[in-house]
Scaffold this motif. Structure first.
Motif, mmCIF file in Angstrom:
data_model
loop_
_atom_site.group_PDB
_atom_site.id
_atom_site.type_symbol
_atom_site.label_atom_id
_atom_site.label_comp_id
_atom_site.label_asym_id
_atom_site.label_seq_id
_atom_site.Cartn_x
_atom_site.Cartn_y
_atom_site.Cartn_z
ATOM 1 N N LEU A 57 -56.249 0.317 23.131
ATOM 2 C CA LEU A 57 -57.589 0.093 22.591
ATOM 3 C C LEU A 57 -58.124 1.339 21.877
ATOM 4 O O LEU A 57 -58.809 1.226 20.857
ATOM 5 N N ASP A 58 -57.817 2.517 22.408
ATOM 6 C CA ASP A 58 -58.224 3.752 21.727
ATOM 7 C C ASP A 58 -57.642 3.802 20.325
ATOM 8 O O ASP A 58 -58.321 4.196 19.360
ATOM 9 N N TYR A 59 -56.373 3.419 20.200
ATOM 10 C CA TYR A 59 -55.743 3.418 18.870
ATOM 11 C C TYR A 59 -56.359 2.356 17.975
ATOM 12 O O TYR A 59 -56.733 2.630 16.826
ATOM 13 N N LEU A 60 -56.484 1.141 18.475
ATOM 14 C CA LEU A 60 -56.991 0.046 17.652
ATOM 15 C C LEU A 60 -58.443 0.267 17.234
ATOM 16 O O LEU A 60 -58.845 -0.146 16.137
ATOM 17 N N GLU A 61 -59.205 0.912 18.080
ATOM 18 C CA GLU A 61 -60.613 1.154 17.751
ATOM 19 C C GLU A 61 -60.752 1.958 16.461
ATOM 20 O O GLU A 61 -61.714 1.791 15.703
ATOM 21 N N LYS A 62 -59.790 2.811 16.192
ATOM 22 C CA LYS A 62 -59.820 3.627 14.970
ATOM 23 C C LYS A 62 -59.342 2.850 13.741
ATOM 24 O O LYS A 62 -59.540 3.290 12.607
ATOM 25 N N GLN A 63 -58.676 1.711 13.963
ATOM 26 C CA GLN A 63 -58.092 0.955 12.854
ATOM 27 C C GLN A 63 -58.966 -0.223 12.407
ATOM 28 O O GLN A 63 -58.792 -0.725 11.289
ATOM 29 N N GLU A 108 -68.863 -1.391 25.224
ATOM 30 C CA GLU A 108 -69.531 -0.112 24.985
ATOM 31 C C GLU A 108 -68.519 0.972 24.618
ATOM 32 O O GLU A 108 -68.776 1.811 23.759
ATOM 33 N N ARG A 109 -67.368 0.943 25.252
ATOM 34 C CA ARG A 109 -66.339 1.949 24.976
ATOM 35 C C ARG A 109 -65.550 1.622 23.720
ATOM 36 O O ARG A 109 -65.177 2.533 22.958
ATOM 37 N N TRP A 110 -65.268 0.320 23.495
ATOM 38 C CA TRP A 110 -64.466 -0.104 22.340
ATOM 39 C C TRP A 110 -65.196 -1.226 21.586
ATOM 40 O O TRP A 110 -64.736 -2.380 21.569
ATOM 41 N N PRO A 111 -66.322 -0.934 20.951
ATOM 42 C CA PRO A 111 -67.121 -1.994 20.317
ATOM 43 C C PRO A 111 -66.405 -2.706 19.175
ATOM 44 O O PRO A 111 -66.587 -3.913 18.982
ATOM 45 N N ARG A 112 -65.618 -1.992 18.414
ATOM 46 C CA ARG A 112 -64.926 -2.627 17.283
ATOM 47 C C ARG A 112 -63.858 -3.596 17.779
ATOM 48 O O ARG A 112 -63.731 -4.706 17.261
ATOM 49 N N CYS A 113 -63.093 -3.175 18.767
ATOM 50 C CA CYS A 113 -62.074 -4.065 19.337
ATOM 51 C C CYS A 113 -62.716 -5.289 19.974
ATOM 52 O O CYS A 113 -62.285 -6.429 19.730
#
Length: 250
Positions: free
Chosen positions: A144-150, A185-190
């Motif tokens: 999720l950390d990776y995908l959040e940036k994409q 809250e931590r990964w809103p885009r995902c």
């Protein structure tokens, strides 16, 4: 009039879900033999040498691997495109599909769902709590950390719905089966992209079959799905005693 395509594979599988979404959105007539790979008979082993799902049969053509199948459907039925037209975006979408298949497939399907759902209920084996914890606390958060940036803050990954959105959402649909929910809250885009994608009518349609299959013992699933008017094949490659393949999903 051409014969319907045949798909072999369980509604619950994220890899099968990808293919079914393609078929539904492109309006392609199909029939499904909704078996998990581990109950496939010898005929299934001939069709899928690695005992993976999904399998696609189109006349004399036999294809394995969800990515190969989706690309074939895109090339053969291009009228409703599900890959970006721009060559750069297309390559990026394919990469996100591959990332989902590998990273999310390992964390969500193999470590989380297999351990919590398949091992105890199908094979009668004890869940490996260490693997479950690793998936929840390390592997899925890293993905999720990776995908959040994409991913974008709004809409879909490349403007219109594409293989990237379908792939990512398909895995988190499975995560929901074992009560894993993305922390918005931590990964809103995902969280936003998955919610938007799963809210589409095509996912809602497939979810009715998925939910019933999930609540039904494997030997009884075909009859239950027939009562729901799922587009089933006339015969099945299932019914064998449960056994593991090389890799059960793809």
């Amino acid at each position: 009039m051409s014969e319907p395509l045949t798909i072999i594979g369980s509604y619950i599988s994220p890899y099968v879900r990808k293919v079914l979404v393609f078929l539904e959105l492109k309006g392609i007539d199909y029939r499904i033999d909704p078996i998990p790979p581990f109950v496939g008979n010898d005929a299934f082993s001939q069709l899928s040498p690695l005992r993976r799902i999904p399998v696609l049969c189109d006349g004399d053509l036999l294809l394995n691997d969800s990515s190969v199948i989706c690309q074939y459907l895109e090339d053969r039925y291009p009228q409703i495109p599900l890959y970006p037209a721009d060559i750069t975006a297309r390559a990026q979408a394919r990469w996100l599909e591959e990332y989902a298949d590998v990273a999310l497939g390992e964390a969500i399907t193999t470590k989380l769902f297999f351990q919590l759902g398949v091992k105890p209920h199908i094979f009668g084996e004890k869940t490996d709590a260490v693997l479950v914890q690793q998936a929840r606390e390390i592997d899925i958060p890293a993905a999720l950390d990776y995908l959040e940036k994409q991913l974008p803050a709004e809409g879909f990954a490349f403007g219109e719905l594409s293989i990237a959105d379908i792939s990512i959402a398909s895995f988190f649909r499975v995560a929901g089966f074992v009560r894993y929910v993305i922390d918005a809250e931590r990964w809103p885009r995902c969280a936003g992209l998955v919610a938007r994608t799963l809210a589409l009518p095509v996912f809602a349609k497939l979810a009715t079959f998925e939910d019933r299959a999930l609540r039904t013992p494997v030997p009884e699933q075909r009859a239950v799905l027939a009562d729901m008017h799922a587009p089933l094949t006339a015969t099945t490659c299932g019914g064998a005693p449960p056994r593991r393949g090389v890799i059960a999903i793809d």
